[in-house]
Scaffold this motif. Structure first.
Motif, mmCIF file in Angstrom:
data_model
loop_
_atom_site.group_PDB
_atom_site.id
_atom_site.type_symbol
_atom_site.label_atom_id
_atom_site.label_comp_id
_atom_site.label_asym_id
_atom_site.label_seq_id
_atom_site.Cartn_x
_atom_site.Cartn_y
_atom_site.Cartn_z
ATOM 1 N N ARG A 49 0.854 -1.195 0.000
ATOM 2 C CA ARG A 49 0.000 0.000 0.000
ATOM 3 C C ARG A 49 0.890 1.245 0.000
ATOM 4 O O ARG A 49 1.887 1.309 0.700
ATOM 5 N N HIS A 50 0.498 2.222 -0.810
ATOM 6 C CA HIS A 50 1.232 3.484 -0.843
ATOM 7 C C HIS A 50 1.169 4.111 0.550
ATOM 8 O O HIS A 50 0.084 4.174 1.154
ATOM 9 N N PRO A 51 2.298 4.564 1.096
ATOM 10 C CA PRO A 51 2.315 5.060 2.483
ATOM 11 C C PRO A 51 1.409 6.257 2.737
ATOM 12 O O PRO A 51 0.983 6.484 3.868
ATOM 13 N N GLU A 52 1.090 7.021 1.699
ATOM 14 C CA GLU A 52 0.247 8.202 1.883
ATOM 15 C C GLU A 52 -1.196 7.956 1.471
ATOM 16 O O GLU A 52 -2.128 8.313 2.195
ATOM 17 N N THR A 53 -1.406 7.343 0.325
ATOM 18 C CA THR A 53 -2.770 7.165 -0.187
ATOM 19 C C THR A 53 -3.420 5.861 0.275
ATOM 20 O O THR A 53 -4.648 5.752 0.291
#
Length: 246
Positions: free
Chosen positions: A32-36
């Motif tokens: 998973r993208h750390p921000e989105t």
């Protein structure tokens, strides 16, 4: 925008969209993208390419553990997935040849007397492995004396291993190695206990023609450099590009 509808589109995507099972429990494949929080990685890149070739919309079905992804494809709740090849899973899933190879390795505490992989399988040892993972399936067959203990998912192996004071943690080598700078007092045993062949797969019920198409798709993705480029783009370390089949 998708391409023209392929003749096998309905076989692959009977619901009208290609439902692809994505396991974010193995960061070599997807995360998973750390921000989105959105999934990204080699699996997503290949899924996107496949949907475009078939001319159908892509729907990602995201799971935190390999076992859930296997269940989804076996039960036809997803149309395609990304898995470690294993004979048990092969009962319901038709696998392609592998696209990447990943080492499975052991981690121990710094003060552990264990120094090599062949010392692990002894009656006094407990080995933590992610439930339903390729390592679980493999070690369930190969371990004869040590006790296997299963954490809920592969990403929880190290915390489970420490919390319950077990002897060995088993899993994806790069995933375990990534914990070393974060948690003092741990070390890897040299080498690996297995090499995992990561492939794509679909329900066997979809037939030989669809299985052959998916196999050729993976070979094309390797031959044209798509897999290698995806691994570089997502900064994948600890995995190697699988050779072309045959």
């Amino acid at each position: 925008m998708t391409n023209a509808i392929h003749p096998l589109a309905n076989t692959f995507a009977p619901t009208g969209e290609l439902r692809v099972a994505i396991n974010v429990g193995n960061p070599i494949l997807a995360r998973r993208h750390p921000e989105t929080g959105e999934p990204e990685g080699v699996s997503i890149d290949l899924a996107t390419q496949l949907a475009q070739r078939l001319g159908v919309p892509l729907k990602l079905v995201v799971f935190e553990a390999a076992s859930k992804s296997v269940e989804a494809v076996s039960g036809e709740e997803a149309d395609v997935g990304f898995f470690a090849i294993d004979p048990l899973r092969g009962a319901a899933i038709a696998f392609t040849a592998p696209y990447v190879l990943i080492e499975g390795a052991y981690m121990v505490k710094q003060d552990s007397p264990l120094q090599s992989n062949d010392e692990v399988d002894q009656a006094q040892h407990t080995v933590v492995v992610g439930k339903g993972s390729a390592y679980d399936l493999y070690l369930s067959r190969e371990i004869k004396h040590a006790q296997l203990v299963r954490s809920p998912t592969s990403p929880e192996v190290v915390s489970f291993f420490l919390e319950h004071r077990h002897d060995v943690a088993a899993g994806v080598k790069p995933q375990l190695e990534a914990e070393l700078p974060r948690i003092p007092g741990l070390r890897m045993l040299p080498g690996h206990f297995m090499v995992i062949s990561q492939a794509m797969g679909l329900p066997k019920s979809r037939g030989d023609e669809a299985a052959a198409y998916l196999h050729q798709f993976v070979e094309d993705m390797k031959a044209t450099g798509v897999v290698k480029q995806a691994m570089a783009r997502h900064r994948i370390e600890g995995a190697t590009l699988a050779p072309l089949a045959g």
